[in-house]
Design a protein around this motif. Structure first.
Motif, PDB file in Angstrom:
ATOM      1  N   LEU A  55      -1.368 -19.739  -8.946  1.00 52.27           N
ATOM      2  CA  LEU A  55      -2.128 -18.951  -7.974  1.00 52.27           C
ATOM      3  C   LEU A  55      -1.205 -18.074  -7.136  1.00 52.27           C
ATOM      4  O   LEU A  55      -1.554 -16.932  -6.803  1.00 52.27           O
ATOM      5  CB  LEU A  55      -2.933 -19.879  -7.061  1.00 52.27           C
ATOM      6  N   ASP A  56      -0.040 -18.607  -6.810  1.00 51.26           N
ATOM      7  CA  ASP A  56       0.928 -17.833  -6.019  1.00 51.26           C
ATOM      8  C   ASP A  56       1.379 -16.571  -6.754  1.00 51.26           C
ATOM      9  O   ASP A  56       1.700 -15.563  -6.114  1.00 51.26           O
ATOM     10  CB  ASP A  56       2.153 -18.692  -5.690  1.00 51.26           C
ATOM     11  N   SER A  57       1.406 -16.640  -8.077  1.00 53.37           N
ATOM     12  CA  SER A  57       1.838 -15.475  -8.856  1.00 53.37           C
ATOM     13  C   SER A  57       0.768 -14.385  -8.892  1.00 53.37           C
ATOM     14  O   SER A  57       1.070 -13.224  -9.182  1.00 53.37           O
ATOM     15  CB  SER A  57       2.196 -15.902 -10.282  1.00 53.37           C
ATOM     16  N   VAL A  58      -0.465 -14.757  -8.572  1.00 52.60           N
ATOM     17  CA  VAL A  58      -1.563 -13.782  -8.594  1.00 52.60           C
ATOM     18  C   VAL A  58      -1.720 -13.082  -7.244  1.00 52.60           C
ATOM     19  O   VAL A  58      -2.094 -11.897  -7.188  1.00 52.60           O
ATOM     20  CB  VAL A  58      -2.886 -14.482  -8.985  1.00 52.60           C
ATOM     21  N   ARG A  59      -1.445 -13.781  -6.171  1.00 55.67           N
ATOM     22  CA  ARG A  59      -1.698 -13.246  -4.830  1.00 55.67           C
ATOM     23  C   ARG A  59      -1.024 -11.900  -4.559  1.00 55.67           C
ATOM     24  O   ARG A  59      -1.649 -10.998  -3.982  1.00 55.67           O
ATOM     25  CB  ARG A  59      -1.285 -14.266  -3.769  1.00 55.67           C
ATOM     26  N   PRO A  60       0.249 -11.705  -4.941  1.00 52.33           N
ATOM     27  CA  PRO A  60       0.861 -10.388  -4.703  1.00 52.33           C
ATOM     28  C   PRO A  60       0.154  -9.251  -5.442  1.00 52.33           C
ATOM     29  O   PRO A  60       0.110  -8.116  -4.949  1.00 52.33           O
ATOM     30  CB  PRO A  60       2.300 -10.570  -5.214  1.00 52.33           C
ATOM     31  N   ILE A  61      -0.398  -9.552  -6.606  1.00 50.33           N
ATOM     32  CA  ILE A  61      -1.108  -8.527  -7.374  1.00 50.33           C
ATOM     33  C   ILE A  61      -2.412  -8.161  -6.668  1.00 50.33           C
ATOM     34  O   ILE A  61      -2.786  -6.982  -6.590  1.00 50.33           O
ATOM     35  CB  ILE A  61      -1.396  -8.999  -8.809  1.00 50.33           C
ATOM     36  N   ILE A  62      -3.095  -9.197  -6.138  1.00 52.63           N
ATOM     37  CA  ILE A  62      -4.315  -8.931  -5.371  1.00 52.63           C
ATOM     38  C   ILE A  62      -3.979  -8.059  -4.168  1.00 52.63           C
ATOM     39  O   ILE A  62      -4.686  -7.093  -3.865  1.00 52.63           O
ATOM     40  CB  ILE A  62      -4.972 -10.250  -4.915  1.00 52.63           C
ATOM     41  N   GLN A  63      -2.908  -8.398  -3.488  1.00 52.88           N
ATOM     42  CA  GLN A  63      -2.491  -7.617  -2.320  1.00 52.88           C
ATOM     43  C   GLN A  63      -2.193  -6.174  -2.683  1.00 52.88           C
ATOM     44  O   GLN A  63      -2.507  -5.248  -1.926  1.00 52.88           O
ATOM     45  CB  GLN A  63      -1.256  -8.258  -1.675  1.00 52.88           C
ATOM     46  N   SER A  64      -1.598  -5.975  -3.860  1.00 53.16           N
ATOM     47  CA  SER A  64      -1.237  -4.613  -4.273  1.00 53.16           C
ATOM     48  C   SER A  64      -2.468  -3.744  -4.537  1.00 53.16           C
ATOM     49  O   SER A  64      -2.369  -2.519  -4.559  1.00 53.16           O
ATOM     50  CB  SER A  64      -0.352  -4.651  -5.524  1.00 53.16           C
ATOM     51  N   CYS A  65      -3.625  -4.380  -4.725  1.00 54.74           N
ATOM     52  CA  CYS A  65      -4.863  -3.620  -4.934  1.00 54.74           C
ATOM     53  C   CYS A  65      -5.255  -2.842  -3.684  1.00 54.74           C
ATOM     54  O   CYS A  65      -6.059  -1.904  -3.764  1.00 54.74           O
ATOM     55  CB  CYS A  65      -6.000  -4.556  -5.340  1.00 54.74           C
ATOM     56  N   GLN A  66      -4.691  -3.236  -2.543  1.00 57.00           N
ATOM     57  CA  GLN A  66      -4.973  -2.511  -1.303  1.00 57.00           C
ATOM     58  C   GLN A  66      -4.504  -1.059  -1.397  1.00 57.00           C
ATOM     59  O   GLN A  66      -5.132  -0.157  -0.826  1.00 57.00           O
ATOM     60  CB  GLN A  66      -4.296  -3.209  -0.119  1.00 57.00           C
ATOM     61  N   LYS A  67      -3.434  -0.832  -2.136  1.00 54.52           N
ATOM     62  CA  LYS A  67      -2.934   0.541  -2.314  1.00 54.52           C
ATOM     63  C   LYS A  67      -3.946   1.379  -3.070  1.00 54.52           C
ATOM     64  O   LYS A  67      -4.149   2.562  -2.753  1.00 54.52           O
ATOM     65  CB  LYS A  67      -1.595   0.516  -3.063  1.00 54.52           C
ATOM     66  N   ASN A  68      -4.579   0.789  -4.073  1.00 50.51           N
ATOM     67  CA  ASN A  68      -5.589   1.507  -4.846  1.00 50.51           C
ATOM     68  C   ASN A  68      -6.816   1.815  -3.995  1.00 50.51           C
ATOM     69  O   ASN A  68      -7.388   2.904  -4.086  1.00 50.51           O
ATOM     70  CB  ASN A  68      -5.994   0.688  -6.070  1.00 50.51           C
ATOM     71  N   SER A  69      -7.214   0.857  -3.174  1.00 47.90           N
ATOM     72  CA  SER A  69      -8.358   1.072  -2.283  1.00 47.90           C
ATOM     73  C   SER A  69      -8.088   2.222  -1.331  1.00 47.90           C
ATOM     74  O   SER A  69      -8.929   3.111  -1.140  1.00 47.90           O
ATOM     75  CB  SER A  69      -8.653  -0.205  -1.481  1.00 47.90           C
ATOM     76  N   SER A  70      -6.892   2.209  -0.739  1.00 44.52           N
ATOM     77  CA  SER A  70      -6.522   3.259   0.204  1.00 44.52           C
ATOM     78  C   SER A  70      -6.449   4.625  -0.480  1.00 44.52           C
ATOM     79  O   SER A  70      -6.908   5.638   0.069  1.00 44.52           O
ATOM     80  CB  SER A  70      -5.170   2.912   0.841  1.00 44.52           C
ATOM     81  N   ALA A  71      -5.890   4.638  -1.687  1.00 43.53           N
ATOM     82  CA  ALA A  71      -5.759   5.896  -2.421  1.00 43.53           C
ATOM     83  C   ALA A  71      -7.123   6.480  -2.783  1.00 43.53           C
ATOM     84  O   ALA A  71      -7.356   7.691  -2.652  1.00 43.53           O
ATOM     85  CB  ALA A  71      -4.929   5.682  -3.678  1.00 43.53           C
ATOM     86  N   LEU A  72      -8.041   5.626  -3.226  1.00 43.49           N
ATOM     87  CA  LEU A  72      -9.376   6.095  -3.583  1.00 43.49           C
ATOM     88  C   LEU A  72     -10.128   6.601  -2.355  1.00 43.49           C
ATOM     89  O   LEU A  72     -10.833   7.615  -2.417  1.00 43.49           O
ATOM     90  CB  LEU A  72     -10.166   4.970  -4.257  1.00 43.49           C
ATOM     91  N   ALA A  73      -9.965   5.910  -1.237  1.00 46.59           N
ATOM     92  CA  ALA A  73     -10.623   6.346  -0.004  1.00 46.59           C
ATOM     93  C   ALA A  73     -10.110   7.707   0.443  1.00 46.59           C
ATOM     94  O   ALA A  73     -10.846   8.505   1.032  1.00 46.59           O
ATOM     95  CB  ALA A  73     -10.404   5.313   1.092  1.00 46.59           C
TER      96      ALA A  73
END
Length: 231
Positions: A55-73
Motif C-alpha cells: 500500500l505504501d508503494s501506491v500512495r505516492p502515485i495517488i498523490q501524483s494524480c494531484q498534478k493531473n487534476s491541477s493541470a486539467l483544471a
C-alpha cells in the motif's frame, strides 16, 4: 461570408488544440491508474503481513494524480466542465477506486467523496471546470466492491480466514447505502444490480468459513496433507 467561416474555423482549431491538451493529460493520468491497478492486484497473492509495504508503494502515485487534476483544471475554460467531462471520467474513476481500496485496506473504512477529492487534489473552486461528481464516485465504489469480492475468495486461498469476514461487514454497509439511493442513471443502476452477486459470493465464502470453524485459524492448521487423498 468568408469572415464568418474564418471565425468558425478558428473556433474549431482552438477546440482541437484544447482536446489534444486534455487527451495528453488524461493519458498521463491513465498510465498512473494502470500502474496502481497492477500493484493493487498483488493484494490477491500477498500475505497479510506484507500488505502494508504494498500500500505504501501506491500512495505516492495517488498523490501524483494531484498534478493531473491541477493541470486539467487549468486547461479547461470556465463553465465547460460538462462539455469535456467524458474525456477523463474513466481514468478518474480508476484513480478513485485505487484511493478507496488503499483506504479500506488501511483503515477498514469507506473513503468519502470529500476525502477522495482532497486526496486527488480536486479543489471545489474548480467545479465549473474540473470536479469529482457523485456519479464517478459511485462507479468507483462499485468497482471497489467487485474487487473485494475477489479478495474474499483469494484470502481464503492465502490462508487468511479473517479477511472475508471483514469484507462481508464492509460490503453489507456499502450495499445498504446504495439501497437508499434513487439511482436514475441506467449504467449506474445496472452496475448497482451487480453488487447483489458480489454480496452473495462473499456470503458464501463466509458461510463456508463458519461451517468449517476456520475463523481465527492459521493457515498451517488447515493446510491439507498432500500425502493423503481427499475423501
Amino acid at each position: 461570408m468568408n469572415t464568418q467561416l474564418d471565425y468558425i474555423n478558428d473556433l474549431l482549431e482552438k477546440d482541437s488544440e484544447l482536446r489534444d491538451k486534455i487527451r495528453d493529460e488524461v493519458h498521463d493520468l491513465d498510465k498512473k491508474t494502470r500502474v496502481m491497478a497492477g500493484i493493487l492486484n498483488k493484494l490477491h497473492s500477498t500475505p497479510p503481513d506484507k500488505v502494508a509495504p504494498l500500500l505504501d508503494s501506491v500512495r505516492p502515485i495517488i498523490q501524483s494524480c494531484q498534478k493531473n487534476s491541477s493541470a486539467l483544471a487549468e486547461i479547461i475554460p470556465p463553465n465547460q466542465f460538462w462539455r469535456w467531462k467524458d474525456m477523463w471520467s474513466f481514468s478518474l474513476r480508476n484513480a478513485i477506486f485505487s484511493a478507496a481500496l488503499v483506504e479500506y485496506m488501511t483503515s477498514r473504512t469507506l473513503i468519502s467523496l470529500e476525502q477522495v477529492s482532497a486526496t486527488l487534489g480536486i479543489d471545489d473552486a474548480w467545479k465549473d471546470k474540473f470536479a469529482l461528481t457523485a456519479e464517478d464516485y459511485l462507479h468507483a465504489l462499485i468497482t471497489l466492491v467487485n474487487e473485494l469480492s475477489r479478495l474474499a475468495v483469494n484470502s481464503v486461498t492465502m490462508g487468511d480466514f479473517d479477511e472475508p469476514l471483514k469484507i462481508s461487514t464492509f460490503v453489507k454497509d456499502v450495499f445498504a447505502g446504495f439501497s437508499m439511493l434513487n439511482l436514475k442513471n441506467d449504467t449506474l443502476r445496472r452496475r448497482y444490480d451487480s453488487l447483489k452477486y458480489d454480496l452473495k459470493k462473499i456470503e458464501e465464502v463466509v458461510y463456508d468459513i463458519s461451517l468449517r470453524n476456520l475463523h481465527g485459524a492459521k493457515a498451517q492448521e488447515v493446510t491439507p496433507d498432500p500425502t493423503k487423498s481427499s475423501e
